[in-house]
Design a protein around this motif. Sequence first.
Motif, PDB file in Angstrom:
ATOM      1  N   TYR A  23       0.993  -1.499  -0.154  1.00 52.38           N
ATOM      2  CA  TYR A  23      -0.020   0.118  -0.074  1.00 52.38           C
ATOM      3  C   TYR A  23       0.978   1.275   0.150  1.00 52.38           C
ATOM      4  CZ  TYR A  23      -3.339   3.437   2.087  1.00 52.38           C
ATOM      5  OH  TYR A  23      -4.140   4.421   2.389  1.00 52.38           O
ATOM      6  N   PRO A  26     -10.159   8.335   3.564  1.00 52.30           N
ATOM      7  CA  PRO A  26      -9.254   7.121   3.207  1.00 52.30           C
ATOM      8  C   PRO A  26     -10.289   5.891   2.529  1.00 52.30           C
ATOM      9  CG  PRO A  26      -9.766   7.227   5.597  1.00 52.30           C
ATOM     10  CD  PRO A  26     -10.246   8.515   4.982  1.00 52.30           C
ATOM     11  N   LYS A  73     -10.758  -0.075   2.929  1.00 57.85           N
ATOM     12  CA  LYS A  73     -11.313  -0.243   4.549  1.00 57.85           C
ATOM     13  C   LYS A  73     -11.642  -1.845   4.545  1.00 57.85           C
ATOM     14  CE  LYS A  73     -12.814   4.392   5.880  1.00 57.85           C
ATOM     15  NZ  LYS A  73     -13.782   5.086   6.514  1.00 57.85           N
ATOM     16  N   LEU A  79     -10.332   0.730   8.992  1.00 57.09           N
ATOM     17  CA  LEU A  79      -9.056   0.948   7.876  1.00 57.09           C
ATOM     18  C   LEU A  79      -8.637  -0.562   7.808  1.00 57.09           C
ATOM     19  CD1 LEU A  79      -6.753   3.782   9.116  1.00 57.09           C
ATOM     20  CD2 LEU A  79      -8.527   3.882   7.183  1.00 57.09           C
ATOM     21  N   LYS A  80      -8.444  -0.715   6.235  1.00 59.20           N
ATOM     22  CA  LYS A  80      -7.740  -1.856   5.869  1.00 59.20           C
ATOM     23  C   LYS A  80      -6.185  -2.079   6.263  1.00 59.20           C
ATOM     24  CE  LYS A  80      -6.884  -4.805   1.683  1.00 59.20           C
ATOM     25  NZ  LYS A  80      -7.641  -5.921   2.035  1.00 59.20           N
ATOM     26  N   ARG A  81      -5.755  -3.157   6.449  1.00 53.26           N
ATOM     27  CA  ARG A  81      -4.354  -2.977   7.282  1.00 53.26           C
ATOM     28  C   ARG A  81      -3.453  -4.032   6.013  1.00 53.26           C
ATOM     29  NH1 ARG A  81      -3.569  -1.990  12.457  1.00 53.26           N
ATOM     30  NH2 ARG A  81      -5.561  -1.253  13.600  1.00 53.26           N
ATOM     31  N   ARG A 107      -7.045   6.926  14.486  1.00 51.38           N
ATOM     32  CA  ARG A 107      -5.977   7.169  13.468  1.00 51.38           C
ATOM     33  C   ARG A 107      -5.129   8.297  13.729  1.00 51.38           C
ATOM     34  NH1 ARG A 107      -6.703   8.880   7.430  1.00 51.38           N
ATOM     35  NH2 ARG A 107      -8.571   9.982   8.086  1.00 51.38           N
ATOM     36  N   HIS A 125      -1.446   7.769   9.812  1.00 50.19           N
ATOM     37  CA  HIS A 125      -2.392   6.851   8.863  1.00 50.19           C
ATOM     38  C   HIS A 125      -1.795   5.750   8.532  1.00 50.19           C
ATOM     39  CE1 HIS A 125      -5.177   5.950   5.681  1.00 50.19           C
ATOM     40  NE2 HIS A 125      -4.392   5.660   4.859  1.00 50.19           N
ATOM     41  N   SER A 128      -2.524   1.782   9.292  1.00 44.13           N
ATOM     42  CA  SER A 128      -2.973   0.906   8.456  1.00 44.13           C
ATOM     43  C   SER A 128      -2.055  -0.501   8.601  1.00 44.13           C
ATOM     44  CB  SER A 128      -2.859   1.552   6.998  1.00 44.13           C
ATOM     45  OG  SER A 128      -3.786   2.683   7.063  1.00 44.13           O
TER      46      SER A 128
END
Length: 545
Positions: free
Chosen positions: A233, A295, A298, A303-305, A334, A359, A363
């Motif tokens: 990412y 963002p 997700k 939040l998508k990690r 966050r 952020h 994440s």
Amino acid sequence: MVELEFQQKTKTLIDSLKSICANYGLGNDGNEFKIITQTFLYKFLNDKFAFEAKKLDDTIAKADKWEEALVAMSEDDLDMLQLQMGGDTARLKPQHFISYLFSQQNAPDFAKLFDDTLIDIAISNNDVFAVKTDGGAKVVLFDRISQYIADDSKRDAFCRAIINKLVEFSFERIFTQKFDFYATIFEYLIKDYNSNSGGKYAEYFTPHAVARIMAEILVPQDQRGTVRNVSCYDPSAGSGTLLMNVAHAIGENRCSIYTQDISQKSSNLLRLNLILNNLVHSIPNVIQGNTVLHPYHKDGKELKRFDYIVSNPPFKLDFSDFRDELDSKENKERFFAGIPKAPAKAKDKMAIYSLFLQHIIASLKPNGKAAVVVPTGFITAQSGIDKKIREHLVKNKMLAGVVSMPSNIFATTGTNVSILFIDASNDGDVVLVDASNLGEKVKDGKNQKTVLTADEEQQIIDVFNAKEAVEDFSVAVSYDDIEAKNYSLSAGQYFDVKIEYVDITPEQFAEKMQGFTNNLDSLFSQSRELETEIKKQLAGLKYEA
């Protein structure tokens, strides 16, 4: 030899397209990059289709003109052929081929035919090749290129000139090339369009040295081939330089790319980069939008990690228009260290990088790794948000280390930068490297930049990965050591202070001390004489009206 030959031929094609734009008044025009990158991409997709078709069908491979062999196929056979092609090959119809447009170049309204062809290709491939905005809209592959020519009477000639250049060249012999080949081509393609002349949302091309160091430390050589099915990412992706290097280190077929960037131009360039580097499967994950405010990536509401995160975030960008929106209940976790205040003056000095950094930390997967470019001032700030972030990384044992880079490693900014490496599972030593004295100063246009040699890059990588202590260059320290130094991440503060001792006899020591005493006696005597002289001179001064 073949690589160098085709690399030069490809650069010549790019130069020819730029020359056409200049001849029609579009040199250095704001729309020139759209024309150059889109026509280049059209040619690339056309030749990739031919390359894949020939691999699958001997009749096409042996035909004098592959286009005619494809035209002769039934619609069902053509559909079956395209189903057998990989997902990174665009779906094309015979009327989409460059050879077909070349044969029709004397037809009336050729510019309209050219534009309609590009738009039809974009629509036919929208599901795979379209970039999305954070609002859900799709940014398709191609625009109507002729619209950028203001004079209607010149549009047909402009499009004919482009087709004549495209038909002279073929990519087919270089589709087997790897990352390094296409990285060089991509950099050459966009070198005039990814600079600080972009105004408010200027994109800066991350130097190869920075990108390579990041990738080699995040994915060391001894881990190559063992990492698979991972997510990578970049929340401020630009044209994708950092991600391409990491994806290459992991293996393009072993990872999925996720990005977000506020710039539509950058997102389009990133899409092109993904296509060139066999990462078409990740294009649906390319989002054009404001990462800090909205963002996109997700899992449900969270939040998508990600397994790997890389970023060269903006350092100075005015976000005062939406700063208050960030200060909300849902953003408390966050932005755990806080949100920078908007200064009354010089809003271009707002520390937006601290928002991106927070952020990124939020994440990252529990065993994830990240590499982030930060201003070097971040690593030693003794108060405020920067220090709170460092405290968080140390107390949660998720810091791998820092490499402080030479000044002017970016030709477009004089800000000194460091690379912050985060490892959410590192409970061992932290590596701090001071590479500020490496590199050679060279001119880059009107600017000066520092260039690292390949050996210097490798030295940084090897020392960091080995957690090796090298005098006045690197040190491996514990989390307790860092806490004792008030969370400073500057390597220099941990270097040993060396005092040189010289063995001397008692007689030599007495002789040195007598010398010091005699010298002091002499200085004191001169001081008394000077004092007497000054008083004498002052006594002789008289007032005269």
